[in-house]
Write a protein that holds these residues in place. Sequence first.
Motif, PDB file in Angstrom:
ATOM      1  N   ASN A 101      -0.308  -6.944  10.467  1.00 52.06           N
ATOM      2  CA  ASN A 101      -0.930  -6.197  11.571  1.00 52.06           C
ATOM      3  C   ASN A 101      -1.352  -4.781  11.183  1.00 52.06           C
ATOM      4  OD1 ASN A 101      -0.388  -8.446  13.170  1.00 52.06           O
ATOM      5  ND2 ASN A 101       1.560  -7.620  13.864  1.00 52.06           N
ATOM      6  N   GLY A 102      -1.298  -4.451   9.901  1.00 49.69           N
ATOM      7  CA  GLY A 102      -1.706  -3.128   9.440  1.00 49.69           C
ATOM      8  C   GLY A 102      -2.632  -3.225   8.249  1.00 49.69           C
ATOM      9  N   GLN A 103      -2.788  -2.126   7.547  1.00 47.41           N
ATOM     10  CA  GLN A 103      -3.688  -2.094   6.397  1.00 47.41           C
ATOM     11  C   GLN A 103      -3.029  -1.345   5.245  1.00 47.41           C
ATOM     12  OE1 GLN A 103      -7.208   0.485   6.310  1.00 47.41           O
ATOM     13  NE2 GLN A 103      -8.449  -1.311   5.763  1.00 47.41           N
ATOM     14  N   ILE A 104      -3.295  -1.844   4.041  1.00 48.55           N
ATOM     15  CA  ILE A 104      -2.850  -1.182   2.816  1.00 48.55           C
ATOM     16  C   ILE A 104      -4.082  -0.881   1.977  1.00 48.55           C
ATOM     17  CG2 ILE A 104      -1.496  -1.415   0.698  1.00 48.55           C
ATOM     18  CD1 ILE A 104       0.382  -3.253   2.219  1.00 48.55           C
ATOM     19  N   ALA A 105      -4.221   0.346   1.518  1.00 45.88           N
ATOM     20  CA  ALA A 105      -5.387   0.757   0.732  1.00 45.88           C
ATOM     21  C   ALA A 105      -4.911   1.602  -0.441  1.00 45.88           C
ATOM     22  CB  ALA A 105      -6.364   1.554   1.592  1.00 45.88           C
ATOM     23  N   ALA A 106      -5.674   1.517  -1.541  1.00 50.76           N
ATOM     24  CA  ALA A 106      -5.288   2.273  -2.733  1.00 50.76           C
ATOM     25  C   ALA A 106      -6.511   2.569  -3.579  1.00 50.76           C
ATOM     26  CB  ALA A 106      -4.253   1.507  -3.557  1.00 50.76           C
ATOM     27  N   THR A 107      -6.453   3.689  -4.281  1.00 52.97           N
ATOM     28  CA  THR A 107      -7.413   4.041  -5.327  1.00 52.97           C
ATOM     29  C   THR A 107      -6.607   4.500  -6.536  1.00 52.97           C
ATOM     30  OG1 THR A 107      -7.579   6.321  -4.529  1.00 52.97           O
ATOM     31  CG2 THR A 107      -9.194   4.738  -3.670  1.00 52.97           C
ATOM     32  N   VAL A 113      -0.458   3.352   3.457  1.00 56.18           N
ATOM     33  CA  VAL A 113      -0.027   2.206   4.255  1.00 56.18           C
ATOM     34  C   VAL A 113      -0.109   2.606   5.716  1.00 56.18           C
ATOM     35  CG1 VAL A 113       1.842   0.588   4.726  1.00 56.18           C
ATOM     36  CG2 VAL A 113       1.520   1.471   2.405  1.00 56.18           C
ATOM     37  N   ASN A 114      -0.876   1.857   6.498  1.00 56.48           N
ATOM     38  CA  ASN A 114      -1.109   2.224   7.900  1.00 56.48           C
ATOM     39  C   ASN A 114      -0.666   1.095   8.825  1.00 56.48           C
ATOM     40  OD1 ASN A 114      -2.368   4.735   7.268  1.00 56.48           O
ATOM     41  ND2 ASN A 114      -4.264   3.649   6.818  1.00 56.48           N
ATOM     42  N   ASN A 115       0.236   1.450   9.757  1.00 53.64           N
ATOM     43  CA  ASN A 115       0.582   0.611  10.909  1.00 53.64           C
ATOM     44  C   ASN A 115       1.046  -0.797  10.527  1.00 53.64           C
ATOM     45  OD1 ASN A 115      -0.233   2.745  12.611  1.00 53.64           O
ATOM     46  ND2 ASN A 115      -2.366   2.048  12.524  1.00 53.64           N
ATOM     47  N   ILE A 116       1.923  -0.876   9.538  1.00 54.74           N
ATOM     48  CA  ILE A 116       2.505  -2.167   9.162  1.00 54.74           C
ATOM     49  C   ILE A 116       3.643  -2.500  10.132  1.00 54.74           C
ATOM     50  CG2 ILE A 116       3.810  -3.411   7.400  1.00 54.74           C
ATOM     51  CD1 ILE A 116       0.920  -3.069   6.672  1.00 54.74           C
ATOM     52  N   ASN A 117       3.577  -3.672  10.746  1.00 59.29           N
ATOM     53  CA  ASN A 117       4.646  -4.129  11.626  1.00 59.29           C
ATOM     54  C   ASN A 117       5.785  -4.673  10.770  1.00 59.29           C
ATOM     55  OD1 ASN A 117       6.108  -6.308  13.238  1.00 59.29           O
ATOM     56  ND2 ASN A 117       4.925  -5.292  14.843  1.00 59.29           N
ATOM     57  N   LEU A 118       6.945  -4.000  10.822  1.00 61.27           N
ATOM     58  CA  LEU A 118       8.046  -4.383   9.936  1.00 61.27           C
ATOM     59  C   LEU A 118       8.600  -5.764  10.248  1.00 61.27           C
ATOM     60  CD1 LEU A 118       9.999  -1.020   9.581  1.00 61.27           C
ATOM     61  CD2 LEU A 118       8.502  -2.109   7.929  1.00 61.27           C
TER      62      LEU A 118
END
Length: 636
Positions: free
Chosen positions: A385-391, A409-414
């Motif tokens: 339910n969230g987003q993971i991004a990396a550079t 890491v944005n808004n990951i539902n644990l």
Amino acid sequence: MLKKILVMLFIVILVIVISIVSLIVFVDPNNFRGYISQTVKDKTGYELTIEGDLRWHIWPQVSILTDSVKLSDTGAKKPLITADNMRLDVELMPLFSKNLAIKNVFIKSAIINITDESKGENAKNSTKAITNSSPQQPTTTEDKNEDQKNPSNWKFSLNKFEIADSTVAFQHDRDLINFRNINLLLEKNNEKNLSLVFNGNINKNQQDLFYSLNANIDLSQFPEKAVIDLKKLDYTYNSIANRGNELKGSATGLINYQNSPMQLNSQNLAFSINDNSFTSNINVRFDNKPNVNFQLNANKLDLTPFLQTSEKSTKNTPVQQTSPVVSNVSKINNELSVLNTFDGKAKINIKEIKANKIILNNMNVDVVNQDGIATLKDLSFNFANGQIAATGIANGKQKTPQVKLNTKVNNINLNSFFTQMNMAYDLDGVFNASGVLETNTLSTAKLLQNVKGNANITITNARLNNINIQNIIESAAAKYGNGNINPENQKKYTEFHKITAGAFINQGDIQLNTLNANSETLDVIDGSGKVGMVNHDLDVNLNIKILGGWNSKSDTIAKLQKVTIPLRIYGQFSKLHYQLDIAKILSDVFSDKLQKRLDKLRDKLENNDSKNEDKNNDKSKNKHKALDILGELLKK
């Protein structure tokens, strides 16, 4: 009329018989031996050796049969091709005009060796030969050579080449791969167009790959250009590891070859692996260092069958006990060294990726590789339910690999995260984090232990299940407070509006340097400890202040609300424990109260002693008051 027809038919049969007899009598197939060998030498640079006599075969078609044949490279230790016999199907009438028109070359049960021992001068110089070749050469020097070496001026043409039930032994480095049951059919559609049918199977280390290929090859602009129209490539893969769960797929597309500058590029390339379908474009430019441009798109990628195969192979493989090998030489291996062999860029877009319970959506990868350093412009996907991004970058130029990622890491539902990861957990909430992470390995088995870096973590609407911090403190205070405190919060969890932490990740542990949390009834002023991502455990020390939730009033409660209470939470994620020394806290509270009462008594006694003018009856009253105060303290 019938008689005339029969006569004409007899004449035709007679002419055919006379022609065949004339062929056998006047044309000796051994006359072609040197010519065929020399033609192969001129065309390919390889030496064709025909052992025994050539002989005619009349039925069902006119053919030339040979005994054992060998095709060898100059200076090679072993022949490239060895066959027990070869058949050349020829056209009858062109033979009378000195034209050896071969309809088909058929080789059966051949053994083809592509190993170091079969490589000679041609194999070593093949790249130079292709680069330096020009389309004008065959029409000038070759014709002159033919006139000199073939004074009888025989002409040669080939329409079809066929290999059946043959074997290829292919050596790559130290690995030997066997191509078995090979059936190859290469046939001219017209002067510059060929059709190719190729099938067989590959064996290596109890692994089998069955394949079937059908393609058209356009050579109208060869050697400058060539087009391969891949009609269909079907394959099936089996191994002892994935027994009962084979991999199947197919591929179609158009592949263009260009000589100057040398490059390959694909059009409408589509392929599948089981139920996964992909579309792709590949452009490879062969400069001093190859340059690869790769694009891949897919709606779905299901990795579950591959993971199940890996798990089965791990379970079925017996563990062999071997004595340790001690070496004084430390091996240095950069798993990213392959980045030095090419430049290029890649873009990947996959809408859904499944791996057992794990589901990733909208996977995007954009990476550029230049001089051994890959720059990751974008790596992003939706998860839990969230987003993971990396550079970041991946460096293949050093002795050991270095991967450095700037991660968000944005808004990951644990709850969803731990469920998909199939991990036991006692912490719910919405997880956010940012930080710079580094690793010196790409091995999945060692990745968690080798990741390190700093991270800022925030968890909102957090719930710590199976442990109620407020209830722990209230119950302990009631036990040591002579029943003056009644616990109110009987919930089996602790809720926080927000948890913030500053962490350092190293060797599979998240070291919490700072930890703060707040809720309506308690605050975590400061905390520290570690969370083990490898061992799935934690050990955290919290300094807590109780803000509310007490259901009674007393001096003890008032005092507890002002002090900071230390609490330790530790153990496995699935079975957490706590440690709280409430007796010491209450002892400190009571000793503080007693000290204040004694201070007050001392002040009063000192004040009374200073008044010498008081009467004797006043002194007795003061003594009674002092006794009353001491009595009250003892009761407390």
